[in-house]
Write an enzyme that holds these catalytic residues in place. Structure first.
Site, PDB file in Angstrom:
ATOM      1  N   ALA A 151      -4.762  -0.670   3.458  1.00  0.00           N
ATOM      2  CA  ALA A 151      -5.489   0.176   4.410  1.00  0.00           C
ATOM      3  C   ALA A 151      -6.758   0.653   3.719  1.00  0.00           C
ATOM      4  O   ALA A 151      -6.783   0.779   2.482  1.00  0.00           O
ATOM      5  CB  ALA A 151      -4.624   1.368   4.786  1.00  0.00           C
TER       6      ALA A 151
ATOM      7  N   GLY B 203      -1.192  -2.153   3.136  1.00  0.00           N
ATOM      8  CA  GLY B 203      -1.318  -2.672   4.501  1.00  0.00           C
ATOM      9  C   GLY B 203      -1.522  -4.179   4.551  1.00  0.00           C
ATOM     10  O   GLY B 203      -1.205  -4.816   5.562  1.00  0.00           O
TER      11      GLY B 203
ATOM     12  N   GLU C 243       1.879  -5.535   4.377  1.00  0.00           N
ATOM     13  CA  GLU C 243       2.505  -5.236   5.674  1.00  0.00           C
ATOM     14  C   GLU C 243       1.997  -6.175   6.766  1.00  0.00           C
ATOM     15  O   GLU C 243       2.762  -6.624   7.623  1.00  0.00           O
ATOM     16  CB  GLU C 243       2.237  -3.773   6.046  1.00  0.00           C
ATOM     17  CG  GLU C 243       2.967  -2.798   5.131  1.00  0.00           C
ATOM     18  CD  GLU C 243       2.542  -1.354   5.365  1.00  0.00           C
ATOM     19  OE1 GLU C 243       1.355  -1.035   5.113  1.00  0.00           O
ATOM     20  OE2 GLU C 243       3.379  -0.553   5.807  1.00  0.00           O
TER      21      GLU C 243
ATOM     22  N   GLU D 219       1.632   2.258  -2.555  1.00  0.00           N
ATOM     23  CA  GLU D 219       1.265   3.545  -1.951  1.00  0.00           C
ATOM     24  C   GLU D 219       1.712   4.757  -2.771  1.00  0.00           C
ATOM     25  O   GLU D 219       1.052   5.796  -2.740  1.00  0.00           O
ATOM     26  CB  GLU D 219       1.840   3.646  -0.525  1.00  0.00           C
ATOM     27  CG  GLU D 219       1.119   2.794   0.507  1.00  0.00           C
ATOM     28  CD  GLU D 219       1.630   1.366   0.610  1.00  0.00           C
ATOM     29  OE1 GLU D 219       2.414   0.930  -0.270  1.00  0.00           O
ATOM     30  OE2 GLU D 219       1.255   0.690   1.573  1.00  0.00           O
TER      31      GLU D 219
HETATM   32  N1  COA Z   1      -9.550   0.685   0.609  1.00  0.00           N
HETATM   33  C1  COA Z   1     -10.865   0.840   0.503  1.00  0.00           C
HETATM   34  N2  COA Z   1     -11.628   0.155  -0.376  1.00  0.00           N
HETATM   35  C2  COA Z   1     -11.009  -0.709  -1.177  1.00  0.00           C
HETATM   36  C3  COA Z   1      -9.621  -0.921  -1.139  1.00  0.00           C
HETATM   37  C4  COA Z   1      -8.887  -0.175  -0.192  1.00  0.00           C
HETATM   38  N3  COA Z   1      -7.558  -0.332  -0.053  1.00  0.00           N
HETATM   39  N4  COA Z   1      -9.292  -1.855  -2.071  1.00  0.00           N
HETATM   40  C5  COA Z   1     -10.441  -2.195  -2.681  1.00  0.00           C
HETATM   41  N5  COA Z   1     -11.480  -1.514  -2.135  1.00  0.00           N
HETATM   42  C6  COA Z   1     -12.890  -1.602  -2.513  1.00  0.00           C
HETATM   43  C7  COA Z   1     -13.172  -0.895  -3.837  1.00  0.00           C
HETATM   44  O1  COA Z   1     -13.328   0.496  -3.628  1.00  0.00           O
HETATM   45  C8  COA Z   1     -14.437  -1.594  -4.247  1.00  0.00           C
HETATM   46  O2  COA Z   1     -15.531  -1.068  -3.497  1.00  0.00           O
HETATM   47  P1  COA Z   1     -16.920  -0.699  -4.223  1.00  0.00           P
HETATM   48  O3  COA Z   1     -17.413  -2.006  -4.795  1.00  0.00           O
HETATM   49  O4  COA Z   1     -17.771  -0.178  -3.117  1.00  0.00           O
HETATM   50  O5  COA Z   1     -16.575   0.303  -5.276  1.00  0.00           O
HETATM   51  C9  COA Z   1     -14.233  -3.025  -3.773  1.00  0.00           C
HETATM   52  O6  COA Z   1     -13.251  -2.952  -2.751  1.00  0.00           O
HETATM   53  C10 COA Z   1     -13.727  -3.949  -4.846  1.00  0.00           C
HETATM   54  O7  COA Z   1     -12.530  -3.394  -5.401  1.00  0.00           O
HETATM   55  P2  COA Z   1     -12.307  -3.128  -6.962  1.00  0.00           P
HETATM   56  O8  COA Z   1     -11.289  -2.051  -7.102  1.00  0.00           O
HETATM   57  O9  COA Z   1     -13.623  -2.886  -7.630  1.00  0.00           O
HETATM   58  O10 COA Z   1     -11.732  -4.535  -7.438  1.00  0.00           O
HETATM   59  P3  COA Z   1     -10.785  -4.813  -8.688  1.00  0.00           P
HETATM   60  O11 COA Z   1     -10.746  -6.286  -8.855  1.00  0.00           O
HETATM   61  O12 COA Z   1     -11.211  -3.981  -9.853  1.00  0.00           O
HETATM   62  O13 COA Z   1      -9.336  -4.287  -8.250  1.00  0.00           O
HETATM   63  C11 COA Z   1      -7.475  -4.029  -6.744  1.00  0.00           C
HETATM   64  C12 COA Z   1      -8.636  -4.925  -7.219  1.00  0.00           C
HETATM   65  C13 COA Z   1      -6.879  -4.674  -5.516  1.00  0.00           C
HETATM   66  C14 COA Z   1      -6.404  -3.966  -7.842  1.00  0.00           C
HETATM   67  C15 COA Z   1      -7.989  -2.616  -6.439  1.00  0.00           C
HETATM   68  O14 COA Z   1      -9.117  -2.741  -5.567  1.00  0.00           O
HETATM   69  C16 COA Z   1      -6.994  -1.705  -5.773  1.00  0.00           C
HETATM   70  O15 COA Z   1      -6.088  -1.217  -6.427  1.00  0.00           O
HETATM   71  N6  COA Z   1      -7.152  -1.469  -4.446  1.00  0.00           N
HETATM   72  C17 COA Z   1      -6.319  -0.533  -3.723  1.00  0.00           C
HETATM   73  C18 COA Z   1      -4.932  -1.112  -3.503  1.00  0.00           C
HETATM   74  C19 COA Z   1      -4.069  -0.102  -2.776  1.00  0.00           C
HETATM   75  O16 COA Z   1      -3.701   0.934  -3.273  1.00  0.00           O
HETATM   76  N7  COA Z   1      -3.720  -0.456  -1.528  1.00  0.00           N
HETATM   77  C20 COA Z   1      -2.877   0.360  -0.719  1.00  0.00           C
HETATM   78  C21 COA Z   1      -3.692   1.270   0.111  1.00  0.00           C
HETATM   79  S1  COA Z   1      -2.646   2.315   1.104  1.00  0.00           S
END
Ligand code: COA
Length: 259
Positions: free
Chosen positions: A66, A111, A114, A134
């Site tokens: 999400a 999400g 999901e 989460e």
């Molecule tokens: N919501 C909003 N933005 C998100 C996102 C999310 N769930 N997941 C990634 N992004 C965004 C980051 O903020 C970043 O944006 P920016 O360039 O403007 O800062 C961009 O996507 C790239 O992500 P980044 O974190 O820099 O990539 P990474 O390779 O270092 O890490 C992940 C990849 C997937 C491990 C990491 O993005 C992450 O942990 N995301 C959230 C996962 C999560 O908790 N999902 C459940 C949500 S309820």
């Protein structure tokens, strides 16, 4: 139809739906939800579409969850409304009369996992990663994750993933039964399409009834065995059942007309 957050391509009766926010790892915001909901309607309302694939844009992510930026300012009530909206849309995918499969091309977190689980089955590229992280955010899944993960991989494995926020790779997802196949990234869409070509050659009403009766296993308001009896009987009222059985006896390929 065109969508602001999705790319769609219709080829040989298969609609490929690509979530297209690669700079945000295809995170699910309100606009993506509306587009996915409309795309599922398109799949079911357009007779030229027999089945669909949901995938993510870019090499890195299917959907990284999400959109966390939209959580700011939510109250208990508005968060419940968001979860209900997500669940309703994923329920629509799960109950689609036409098959919708997920081609998971990278991170499928929160999400994203999901969404993949709401699809009828999943194929992953070997760089895919799955998880429900989460609890790292002080949250739990809200779009059906606690329910479908348990249905798909069993309570012990589901709870381990849910409460540890562990991320599993494609090989573990295959072992757990979360995905049906793991292939190299460059073969992912071709594999999904070749599986759907086989399914698209089958009797569409019978395919829809398989989806419906299988979903009934998990619906406490339904007796799945009774649903199966009813659906089995209804097949005998279809043109396609008469065609399928006649074609078998005449040793020829059936021509199904979805009637
Ligand atoms: N919501 C909003 N933005 C998100 C996102 C999310 N769930 N997941 C990634 N992004 C965004 C980051 O903020 C970043 O944006 P920016 O360039 O403007 O800062 C961009 O996507 C790239 O992500 P980044 O974190 O820099 O990539 P990474 O390779 O270092 O890490 C992940 C990849 C997937 C491990 C990491 O993005 C992450 O942990 N995301 C959230 C996962 C999560 O908790 N999902 C459940 C949500 S309820």
């Amino acid at each position: 139809m065109t969508y602001s957050t999705l790319l769609t391509q219709l080829e040989n009766g298969i609609l490929t739906i690509t979530i297209n926010r690669p700079d945000k790892l295809n995170a699910l915001n309100a606009a993506v939800f509306t587009d996915i909901s409309n795309a599922v309607d398109e799949v079911n309302n357009n007779p030229a579409i027999k089945s669909a694939i949901i995938t993510g844009s870019g090499a890195k992510a299917f959907v990284a969850g999400a959109d966390i930026t939209e959580f700011a300012g939510l109250t208990k009530e508005s968060a419940m409304a968001l979860a209900k909206r997500g669940q309703d849309i994923f329920f629509k995918i799960e109950h689609s009369k036409k098959p919708i499969i997920a081609a998971v091309n990278g991170f499928a977190l929160g999400g994203g996992c999901e969404l993949a689980m709401a699809c009828h089955f999943r194929i992953a590229s070997d760089n895919a990663k799955f998880g429900q992280p989460e609890v790292n955010l002080g949250l739990i899944p809200g779009y059906g994750g606690t329910q479908r993960l348990t249905q798909l991989i069993g309570k012990g494995r589901a709870l381990e993933l849910l409460i540890s926020a562990s991320i599993i790779d494609a090989a573990a997802a295959l072992r757990y039964g979360l995905v049906n196949y793991v292939v190299p990234p460059e073969e992912l869409l071709d594999k999904a399409k070749s599986l759907l070509q086989v399914i698209n050659s089958k009797a569409p009403i019978a395919v829809a009834k398989c989806i419906e009766t299988t979903n009934a296993v998990f619906d406490e308001n339904k007796n799945g065995f009774e649903e199966e009896i009813k659906a089995f009987g209804e097949c005998f009222d279809t043109v396609d059942m008469k065609e399928g059985t006649s074609a078998f006896l005449q040793k020829r390929k059936p021509i199904f007309v979805a009637k």
